[in-house]
Every structure is written in structure tokens, then in C-alpha cells.
Design a protein around this motif. Structure first.
Motif, short mmCIF file in Angstrom:
data_model
loop_
_atom_site.label_atom_id
_atom_site.label_comp_id
_atom_site.label_asym_id
_atom_site.label_seq_id
_atom_site.Cartn_x
_atom_site.Cartn_y
_atom_site.Cartn_z
N ALA A 171 60.84 -43.86 -11.03
CA ALA A 171 61.12 -42.75 -11.94
C ALA A 171 61.63 -41.54 -11.18
O ALA A 171 62.56 -40.87 -11.62
CB ALA A 171 59.85 -42.40 -12.73
N ARG A 172 61.03 -41.27 -10.01
CA ARG A 172 61.50 -40.13 -9.20
C ARG A 172 62.93 -40.35 -8.73
O ARG A 172 63.75 -39.44 -8.77
CB ARG A 172 60.57 -39.91 -8.00
CG ARG A 172 59.29 -39.19 -8.36
CD ARG A 172 58.55 -38.75 -7.10
NE ARG A 172 58.21 -39.85 -6.22
CZ ARG A 172 57.09 -40.56 -6.29
NH1 ARG A 172 56.18 -40.27 -7.19
NH2 ARG A 172 56.85 -41.54 -5.44
N ARG A 173 63.23 -41.57 -8.29
CA ARG A 173 64.60 -41.88 -7.85
C ARG A 173 65.59 -41.75 -9.01
O ARG A 173 66.68 -41.21 -8.85
CB ARG A 173 64.67 -43.28 -7.24
CG ARG A 173 64.07 -43.39 -5.87
CD ARG A 173 64.41 -44.72 -5.21
NE ARG A 173 64.11 -45.88 -6.03
CZ ARG A 173 62.94 -46.52 -6.06
NH1 ARG A 173 61.95 -46.10 -5.31
NH2 ARG A 173 62.76 -47.57 -6.83
N LEU A 174 65.20 -42.24 -10.17
CA LEU A 174 66.05 -42.17 -11.35
C LEU A 174 66.32 -40.72 -11.74
O LEU A 174 67.46 -40.33 -11.99
CB LEU A 174 65.40 -42.92 -12.52
CG LEU A 174 66.18 -42.95 -13.82
CD1 LEU A 174 67.39 -43.85 -13.68
CD2 LEU A 174 65.30 -43.45 -14.94
N ARG A 175 65.28 -39.90 -11.75
CA ARG A 175 65.43 -38.49 -12.08
C ARG A 175 66.29 -37.77 -11.04
O ARG A 175 67.12 -36.94 -11.38
CB ARG A 175 64.07 -37.81 -12.18
CG ARG A 175 63.38 -38.04 -13.49
CD ARG A 175 62.05 -37.30 -13.51
NE ARG A 175 61.45 -37.33 -14.81
CZ ARG A 175 61.64 -36.40 -15.74
NH1 ARG A 175 62.40 -35.37 -15.49
NH2 ARG A 175 61.06 -36.50 -16.91
N ALA A 176 66.07 -38.10 -9.78
CA ALA A 176 66.85 -37.45 -8.72
C ALA A 176 68.33 -37.79 -8.85
O ALA A 176 69.20 -36.92 -8.74
CB ALA A 176 66.33 -37.86 -7.34
N ARG A 177 68.63 -39.06 -9.10
CA ARG A 177 70.02 -39.47 -9.27
C ARG A 177 70.64 -38.82 -10.50
O ARG A 177 71.76 -38.32 -10.47
CB ARG A 177 70.12 -40.99 -9.37
CG ARG A 177 71.56 -41.50 -9.42
CD ARG A 177 71.66 -43.01 -9.39
NE ARG A 177 71.04 -43.62 -10.55
CZ ARG A 177 69.95 -44.41 -10.50
NH1 ARG A 177 69.39 -44.71 -9.35
NH2 ARG A 177 69.44 -44.92 -11.60
N GLU B 196 65.39 -32.28 -13.11
CA GLU B 196 64.73 -31.72 -11.93
C GLU B 196 63.29 -31.37 -12.21
O GLU B 196 62.49 -31.32 -11.28
CB GLU B 196 65.48 -30.48 -11.44
CG GLU B 196 66.81 -30.83 -10.80
CD GLU B 196 67.65 -29.61 -10.48
OE1 GLU B 196 67.26 -28.49 -10.84
OE2 GLU B 196 68.71 -29.80 -9.86
N ASP B 197 62.90 -31.16 -13.46
CA ASP B 197 61.52 -30.82 -13.80
C ASP B 197 60.54 -31.91 -13.39
O ASP B 197 59.38 -31.62 -13.14
CB ASP B 197 61.37 -30.55 -15.30
CG ASP B 197 61.90 -29.19 -15.69
OD1 ASP B 197 62.16 -28.37 -14.79
OD2 ASP B 197 62.09 -28.96 -16.90
N GLY B 198 60.97 -33.14 -13.32
CA GLY B 198 60.09 -34.23 -12.95
C GLY B 198 59.83 -34.33 -11.47
O GLY B 198 58.98 -35.09 -11.03
N ALA C 24 64.64 -48.22 -17.00
CA ALA C 24 63.95 -46.94 -16.87
C ALA C 24 62.55 -46.99 -17.47
O ALA C 24 62.33 -47.63 -18.50
CB ALA C 24 64.76 -45.85 -17.56
N PRO C 25 61.60 -46.29 -16.83
CA PRO C 25 60.27 -46.13 -17.45
C PRO C 25 60.41 -45.36 -18.76
O PRO C 25 61.41 -44.68 -19.00
CB PRO C 25 59.50 -45.31 -16.42
CG PRO C 25 60.22 -45.52 -15.12
CD PRO C 25 61.66 -45.72 -15.50
N ALA C 26 59.39 -45.43 -19.60
CA ALA C 26 59.47 -44.91 -20.97
C ALA C 26 59.89 -43.45 -21.04
O ALA C 26 60.81 -43.10 -21.78
CB ALA C 26 58.13 -45.12 -21.67
N ALA C 27 59.22 -42.58 -20.31
CA ALA C 27 59.53 -41.14 -20.41
C ALA C 27 60.95 -40.87 -19.94
O ALA C 27 61.69 -40.10 -20.56
CB ALA C 27 58.53 -40.32 -19.59
N GLU C 28 61.34 -41.50 -18.85
CA GLU C 28 62.69 -41.29 -18.33
C GLU C 28 63.73 -41.91 -19.25
O GLU C 28 64.83 -41.39 -19.39
CB GLU C 28 62.81 -41.86 -16.92
CG GLU C 28 62.16 -41.00 -15.85
CD GLU C 28 60.64 -41.00 -15.89
OE1 GLU C 28 60.05 -41.94 -16.45
OE2 GLU C 28 60.05 -40.04 -15.38
N ALA C 29 63.38 -43.03 -19.88
CA ALA C 29 64.32 -43.67 -20.82
C ALA C 29 64.59 -42.75 -22.01
O ALA C 29 65.73 -42.63 -22.45
CB ALA C 29 63.76 -45.01 -21.30
N ARG C 30 63.55 -42.09 -22.50
CA ARG C 30 63.76 -41.17 -23.63
C ARG C 30 64.66 -40.01 -23.21
O ARG C 30 65.57 -39.63 -23.94
CB ARG C 30 62.41 -40.64 -24.13
CG ARG C 30 61.61 -41.67 -24.91
CD ARG C 30 60.39 -41.05 -25.55
NE ARG C 30 59.41 -40.58 -24.59
CZ ARG C 30 58.43 -41.33 -24.08
NH1 ARG C 30 58.32 -42.59 -24.44
NH2 ARG C 30 57.57 -40.82 -23.22
#
Length: 182
Positions: A50-56, A97-99, A155-161
Motif C-alpha cells: 500500500a505504501r509503494r502504491l501510494r508513493a507511485r 501523500e497523506d498515507g 490494490a488493498p481496499a482503502a487504496e483501491a477506493r
């Protein structure tokens, strides 16, 4: 038949209300358990992903924001049309970036800044024709929305939303950018 009233016979076994209450309790417990992110040793792998997905996603949004800035710098007459969309793209970058942990966000931002300074970005080249520049922005929005839509699968649930919401907004931006040409 007796001439006096008798109490109605109670049925053996649980009552309907107790069955419904028990079923509701079990269902809510199952839902709450299914919504937690701590599933043992796999939780670290998922949070890392999830961190990698958010960073990308934050990096891609920052790159798109740079494209908007470059087009606005080259064609100030488009400010009225592009400024609201640019503001939304900035919000998207901030949402991703909030994550992140604050130290990771600042380190990543400084690394992204040094990368941008060290090599010329293809996003910074802007067409001299305003219509072509807006068309390029629309294409970038559409491509990014498509990539984010494809990333939803893993993607995990929160990141998918969040990805779905931002991908939908990107598709709407692409539409709005191309609609002005008609």
C-alpha cells in the motif's frame, strides 16, 4: 375442551427474536473482522504494498501537476480553464501523500525534486499551439486514469477506493479538456 382459558403453549427451542439477534451479532462480527487490516504476518506485506502504491500514485500525480504548470506557464490564456483542474490534481497528489510517514514524504519529495533537476522531464515540453497543449494534457490524464484503473485489481481496499475515485476524476478531467475543443 376446557371451559377456562389456558395459556398458549410455548414452542420448544429458541424464539424468532433471539435467532434474529444472534444472526445479526454473528453477521456484524464477521463484517468487522473482514474489515480489519491486521491479518497476521501478511499485514506487513500488504501495508508495504500500500505504501509503494501510494508513493507511485503520488509521484504520478506530481508529474501530472508539473504538466499542468508547464502548460499554464507556456499558455497563460488557459488559466481560467485549467486552474480548477490543476487544483484538483494537486489535491489528488496530497491525498496519496497523506498515507505516507512524514519523513518518507519529505525524503521522497526531495528525491523527486533532485531527479527532476538532474534530467529534463518530457512532461515539461509543451506544444506551442494551445489546443495541442490541452490535447496533450487530456491524453496524459486519460493514460493515468487507465493505469490507475488497472492498478485497482491488486490494490488493498482503502487504496483501491482512493485510486478508483482519482481515476474517475482523471477520466472526467480528460473529458472536460477535450470538450472545450468541440
Amino acid at each position: 375442551m376446557p371451559s377456562y382459558l389456558t395459556a398458549p403453549r410455548s414452542r420448544p427451542g429458541p424464539r424468532r427474536r433471539s435467532l434474529l439477534a444472534g444472526a445479526a451479532g454473528v453477521a456484524s462480527a464477521a463484517l468487522l473482522t473482514g474489515c480489519t487490516d491486521s491479518a497476521g504476518s501478511d499485514a506487513d506485506g500488504r501495508s508495504s504494498a500500500a505504501r509503494r502504491l501510494r508513493a507511485r500514485a503520488a509521484e504520478e500525480s506530481a508529474e501530472l501537476l508539473g504538466r499542468y504548470d508547464a502548460v499554464l506557464a507556456a499558455h497563460p490564456s488557459l488559466a481560467g480553464r485549467l486552474a480548477p483542474l490543476r487544483a484538483e490534481v494537486k489535491k489528488h497528489a496530497e491525498a496519496f501523500e497523506d498515507g505516507r510517514a512524514p519523513a518518507a514524504a519529505s525524503a521522497s519529495a526531495s528525491a523527486a525534486g533532485s531527479r527532476a533537476a538532474s534530467k529534463p522531464s518530457p512532461a515539461r515540453s509543451v506544444a506551442s499551439d494551445p489546443k495541442k497543449a490541452v490535447g496533450d494534457l487530456a491524453k496524459a490524464e486519460r493514460e493515468l486514469a487507465d493505469r490507475r484503473g488497472a492498478a485497482l485489481v491488486d490494490a488493498p481496499a482503502a487504496e483501491a477506493r482512493l485510486l478508483a475515485s482519482v481515476a474517475a476524476a482523471g477520466a472526467a478531467h480528460a473529458y472536460l479538456l477535450t470538450e472545450g475543443d468541440k
